[in-house]
Design a protein around this motif. Structure first.
Motif, short mmCIF file in Angstrom:
data_model
loop_
_atom_site.label_atom_id
_atom_site.label_comp_id
_atom_site.label_asym_id
_atom_site.label_seq_id
_atom_site.Cartn_x
_atom_site.Cartn_y
_atom_site.Cartn_z
N THR A 141 56.70 52.57 78.59
CA THR A 141 56.10 52.70 79.75
C THR A 141 54.35 52.66 79.42
OG1 THR A 141 57.76 53.83 80.80
CG2 THR A 141 55.80 53.83 81.90
N ARG A 188 47.36 51.62 85.02
CA ARG A 188 46.97 51.26 86.61
C ARG A 188 47.34 49.78 86.58
NH1 ARG A 188 48.17 54.49 90.33
NH2 ARG A 188 47.46 56.33 89.14
N SER A 196 50.13 48.06 88.98
CA SER A 196 49.69 47.86 90.44
C SER A 196 50.05 46.42 90.52
CB SER A 196 48.05 48.25 90.17
OG SER A 196 47.75 49.53 90.26
N ARG A 211 56.89 69.40 91.50
CA ARG A 211 58.09 68.63 91.47
C ARG A 211 58.24 67.90 90.18
NH1 ARG A 211 61.61 67.68 95.59
NH2 ARG A 211 59.81 67.89 97.42
N PRO A 212 58.51 68.45 89.20
CA PRO A 212 58.43 67.68 87.85
C PRO A 212 59.88 66.89 87.75
CG PRO A 212 59.23 70.08 87.50
CD PRO A 212 58.95 69.89 88.72
N PRO A 213 59.88 65.67 87.04
CA PRO A 213 61.20 65.13 86.70
C PRO A 213 62.26 65.77 86.02
CG PRO A 213 59.40 64.48 85.10
CD PRO A 213 58.95 65.58 86.09
N MET A 214 63.25 65.59 86.33
CA MET A 214 64.68 66.37 85.68
C MET A 214 65.52 65.46 85.19
SD MET A 214 64.06 69.64 86.60
CE MET A 214 65.48 70.47 86.65
N VAL A 229 60.29 61.31 96.83
CA VAL A 229 60.93 62.09 95.63
C VAL A 229 61.56 60.65 94.85
CG1 VAL A 229 62.61 63.48 94.73
CG2 VAL A 229 61.15 64.02 96.82
N ALA A 266 49.19 50.68 94.19
CA ALA A 266 49.39 51.00 92.90
C ALA A 266 50.32 52.31 93.02
CB ALA A 266 47.94 51.76 92.69
N GLU A 267 51.19 52.42 91.78
CA GLU A 267 51.84 53.59 91.70
C GLU A 267 52.24 53.79 90.28
OE1 GLU A 267 54.28 51.31 94.18
OE2 GLU A 267 55.17 50.19 92.25
N VAL A 268 52.81 54.82 89.93
CA VAL A 268 53.17 55.05 88.61
C VAL A 268 54.45 55.07 88.37
CG1 VAL A 268 52.88 56.68 86.60
CG2 VAL A 268 51.02 56.11 87.98
N HIS A 269 55.32 54.04 87.51
CA HIS A 269 56.82 54.26 87.55
C HIS A 269 56.65 55.27 86.16
CE1 HIS A 269 56.82 49.73 88.43
NE2 HIS A 269 55.87 50.41 89.33
N GLY A 270 58.32 55.28 85.69
CA GLY A 270 58.40 55.90 84.48
C GLY A 270 59.46 57.05 84.75
N MET A 271 58.63 58.24 85.31
CA MET A 271 59.30 59.64 85.44
C MET A 271 59.97 59.55 86.70
SD MET A 271 58.95 61.23 82.51
CE MET A 271 58.10 62.41 81.72
N GLN A 276 62.24 57.99 88.40
CA GLN A 276 63.72 57.86 88.71
C GLN A 276 64.25 59.10 88.51
OE1 GLN A 276 65.17 54.93 86.10
NE2 GLN A 276 66.21 53.86 87.45
N ARG A 277 63.72 60.23 87.80
CA ARG A 277 64.55 61.41 87.53
C ARG A 277 64.26 62.45 88.69
NH1 ARG A 277 63.96 57.53 84.25
NH2 ARG A 277 65.66 57.29 83.04
N GLY A 278 63.87 62.18 89.96
CA GLY A 278 63.88 63.04 90.91
C GLY A 278 62.24 63.75 90.87
N GLY A 279 61.55 62.99 90.46
CA GLY A 279 59.96 63.73 90.29
C GLY A 279 59.12 63.11 91.48
N PRO A 306 62.47 71.05 95.19
CA PRO A 306 62.26 70.95 93.97
C PRO A 306 62.83 72.31 93.00
CG PRO A 306 60.47 71.73 94.98
CD PRO A 306 61.43 71.63 96.09
N PRO A 307 62.97 71.85 91.68
CA PRO A 307 63.63 72.94 90.97
C PRO A 307 63.41 74.24 91.10
CG PRO A 307 62.95 70.99 89.56
CD PRO A 307 62.25 70.72 90.80
#
Lengths: 603, 207
Positions: free
Chosen positions: A29, A161, A165, A350-353, B13, B39-44, B46-49, B104-105
């Protein structure tokens, strides 16, 4: 035709239109989708290589033989491929070779935010930097032309970006567009490798002859940079001149709508004459660039006074508001439209899990229970470091943990230390350190979290998947055969959902005092879409011990007097039911964790 | 469309369909004749972030991200995420929020508290002139798939913008896989119906 495209989609179309016949890369990524999209065009060859260095060597080989080649990587992947980059600059190529490198300012999905423009200067290779999807498309063609005209690899620098984008692209022509004169492979002729030992064999005697060639090439490219149309001045107010490239240019256009702009499409080598021209036209020059003062250093060395990093941050990603705020503070624009607004107390983050049902969860919960010191690296499983699991203790880069665990061993720290590494990561850079453990008499345990896919970047195929990027079936590389072939004798394959067995086997390996490998194998359930009826809580039996909350599974939440499981989110794997001491959580039979023989599987 | 620019921020989410919804919005903008960036940021994600996506329509759009304090429409697929991006709203902007909570967690673990609907309302009201609450997830569940909530929200949003339904439907059908075209169409129409019937309550705020 007008079309909305991401930067990565536009890069892929640009490569196809430029007649690229071979594409190679490793997922990372934000670069991954370039090759995924390129692979869908008719008649092209594309592959996921095990790592970026292999990918670059493949690209070099294709280009040596006269084909046009594309190599894609994220910024840290170029570290892995750097050795090959430096020799390819010396040898040059026959067909064009374009490397698309995606930086990640802000580290949205990376371990650092290195500025890879320095690789252009370091390796002496030209670098282009598009600022939107239209340029992404066009710059691949331009890069191919430069590569073949100057006999050099060319790097295109993207960033998160730009890559992710979408913007409007005008597509002049469907299908391929002729580029330059070379690239006979693109024109349908069979490529032929022409032998040329002094050019392609970089032994010292020949390499000494090539270094001056590289310097001369850079001199030619420096003149080229003065006139190439992608570097140009856009006349505006004589009060302020802005030098910018890439996405930073777009932010600057919003913040300084009236300024005179020197927009750079080529960021290395830099056009000194154009800088002088800009200076002669404006009262004050400002460089707007993300991360390092790469352009600024060059301009300053010319003796031109500029403002740059004393105004704009050297860390993180820019945004229009950040650029405006910094510019306002330096008096370059009137005050920001609005002061940075405070609208209320902080909200829960809300961090990724790890996904509900993820096979890694049980392993990390077991490692936490065993009080292991876990030396990790990069993958979905890095999320095992986050609360409440807190079960990974180091993570630097791909493959690092397997070397790190041995280093700890050599200073005598070996109690309960284990390395964890993913399947794709093992193929990427885990094999040499694994050999190292055996060769240098180590006793470490390495756990391979084998989910048969490169999951973190969006489920790309890897050498363990049995399928290629072009969706052809292929031989699955067997990790147990690989490690046994290296010479590991203590090797166990376990099902990561079978919790009692996981704990038993991990404990045994940590205590055995010999080098060992545990392969925890289960195909990623998010990828295979495996799902079971949701687990339920019997609130009468639940004694509110909170054990299930320690596995960090999103659907499980604390409620008054016990826990609740959100049936819409639960994957039904059954791990929480297995680890519930009071038996209050019910899972369906036959799930990964509760299936027949769960916990005593016989491998 | 007469306005010079329309800046939209979607917040949700991972797994909620935020990115699909923003893709649809971007294409609708193009169809309106605007220059569009997204614009957006992919990557993390998918994991509920947390996931946020910027969609910008305008005569000429430079930055792919909207400037903080300049968003015209904040579309929240999840309540806490809508609240998180309040400071991006322009004073007098509009918020449309799916009445749906995903804890959230830290909230699951009992170490943080999920803000109440009133608190979120008050927070949004510091910026927004109008706040619309849409029971998108409830409607989507009735349609058999709660991930359709984003498209339900878009149905309501199309009503808010005053666009005809058949301006949006072809875009949606083009962007979703064929086998999901019917359910997405149904979700869009259901959202639109919510808007037309005024089922969603507008809490008019002091601005």
């Amino acid at each position: 035709m007008k079309k909305l495209m991401t930067g990565n989609e536009a890069f892929a179309l640009g490569a196809y239109q430029a007649g690229v016949v071979v594409g190679a890369g490793y997922p990372g990524t934000p670069s991954t989708e370039i090759l995924m999209n390129f692979a869908r065009y008719p008649g092209v060859y594309a592959e996921w290589s095990p790592n970026e260095k292999v990918a670059l060597d493949v690209g070099v080989g294709a280009a040596y033989a006269g084909g046009r080649a594309l190599v894609t990587t994220k910024h840290v992947g170029l570290n892995v491929a750097a050795d090959s980059l430096f020799y390819a600059v010396y040898t040059g190529l026959k067909g064009g070779l374009v490397i698309i490198n995606a930086d990640d300012p802000e580290m949205h999905s990376s371990q650092n935010e290195q500025d890879n423009r320095y690789y252009a200067k370091f390796a002496m290779v030209p670098m282009l930097e598009p600022s939107d999807s239209q340029e992404a498309l066009e710059f691949v063609r331009l890069a191919m032309e430069i590569s073949e005209t100057f006999d050099t690899p060319v790097i295109i620098r993207s960033n998160t970006r730009l890559s992710h984008s979408k913007s409007v692209v005008t597509i002049e022509q469907e299908g391929m567009v002729a580029v330059g004169e070379g690239g006979e492979a693109a024109a349908g002729e069979r490529p032929v490798y022409e032998r040329n030992i002094p050019k392609y064999v970089m032994v010292p005697g020949f390499a000494r002859q090539r270094h001056p060639v590289v310097l001369e090439r850079m001199a030619c490219l420096t003149s080229y940079a003065e006139t190439v149309p992608v570097n140009h001045i856009m006349q505006g107010s004589p009060k302020l001149g802005i030098i910018a490239a890439g996405v930073a240019y777009q932010y600057a256009r919003e913040v300084f709508p009236d300024a005179t702009f020197l927009k750079l499409g080529m960021v290395y080598p830099l056009p000194s004459e154009l800088f002088k021209k800009l200076v002669s036209q404006v009262e004050r020059v400002v460089v707007v660039e993300e991360l390092e003062p790469f352009i600024e250093e060059h301009v300053r060395l010319m003796g031109i006074p500029v403002m740059g990093k004393e105004v704009f941050s050297r860390t993180g990603e820019f945004s229009p508001d950040k650029v405006r705020y910094s510019a306002a503070r330096a008096g370059l624009v009137d005050s920001p439209l609005q002061a940075p607004p405070e609208v209320g107390p902080p909200l829960p983050a809300r961090p990724p899990m790890l996904c509900p049902g993820c096979a890694h969860r049980g392993i990390f919960y077991a490692l936490q229970r065993l009080r292991a010191v876990v030396l990790g690296d990069i993958g979905c499983y890095t999320l095992g470091a986050l609360p409440p699991l807190n079960a990974m203790h180091t993570c630097g880069c791909m493959g690092a943990g397997v070397g790190v665990v041995h280093g700890m061993d050599r200073v005598g720290v070996r109690d309960r230390t284990v390395a964890v590494i993913g399947d794709s990561t093992l193929f990427h850079s885990g094999i040499p350190p694994l050999i190292n453990i055996l060769y240098n008499r180590g006793v470490s345990t390495v756990i391979v979290l084998d989910n048969r896919v490169t999951a973190m970047t969006g489920h790309q195929e890897n050498p363990g998947s049995g399928i290629t990027l072009l969706k052809e079936p292929t031989q699955e590389i067997s990790i147990e055969n690989l490690v046994r072939g290296i010479g590991f004798t203590k090797v166990d394959v376990i099902n990561p959902y079978h919790f009692p067995e996981v704990v038993r086997v991990l404990r045994e390996h940590m205590d055995c005092g010999q080098p060992s490998v545990v392969i925890a194998r289960y195909p990623c359930i998010l990828h295979t879409r495996e799902k079971y009826p949701p687990c339920t809580v019997d609130r009468e039996t639940c004694n509110d011990c909170g054990n299930c909350l320690r596995i960090g599974c999103t659907p499980i939440s604390k409620v008054d007097g016990g826990v609740d499981i959100d049936g819409a989110l639960c994957n039904g794997c059954g791990l929480c039911a297995v680890i519930c001491p009071s038996g209050a959580i019910k899972a369906a039979g036959g799930t990964p964790a509760t299936g027949i023989n769960a916990g005593q599987a016989n491998y | 469309m007469a306005r010079g620019k329309v800046d939209i921020l979607l917040a949700g989410v991972g797994g909620q369909g935020t990115i699909l919804a923003s893709d649809i919005l971007a294409e609708v903008g193009l169809q309106h004749g605007y220059d569009v960036k997204k614009a957006e940021v992919h990557g993390m994600s998918q994991r509920g972030g947390a996931v946020e996506s910027h969609v910008r329509w305008g005569e000429r759009v430079y930055s792919p991200q909207v400037e903080a304090g300049q968003v015209d429409y904040l579309l929240g697929l999840e309540m806490l995420e809508a609240a998180r991006w309040t400071n991006y709203l322009a004073v007098g902007g509009v918020a449309m929020v799916n009445r749906h909570r995903v804890a959230p967690p830290s909230v699951n673990l009992g170490t943080a508290v999920y803000p109440s609907e009133e608190e979120i309302q008050q927070r949004l009201a510091r910026r927004a002139s109008r706040i619309w609450w849409v029971d998108g997830t409830t409607v989507a569940r009735q349609l058999g798939n709660q991930t359709l909530a984003g498209v339900v929200l878009l149905g309501a949003f199309s009503g808010l913008l005053g666009d005809p339904e058949d301006f949006w439907l072809p875009v949606i059908e083009r962007l979703v896989p064929a086998k999901f075209a019917e359910s997405n169409r149904a979700a869009f129409s259901a959202g639109r119906k919510l808007w037309m019937e005024g089922v969603s309550q507008c809490a008019t705020c002091v601005s």
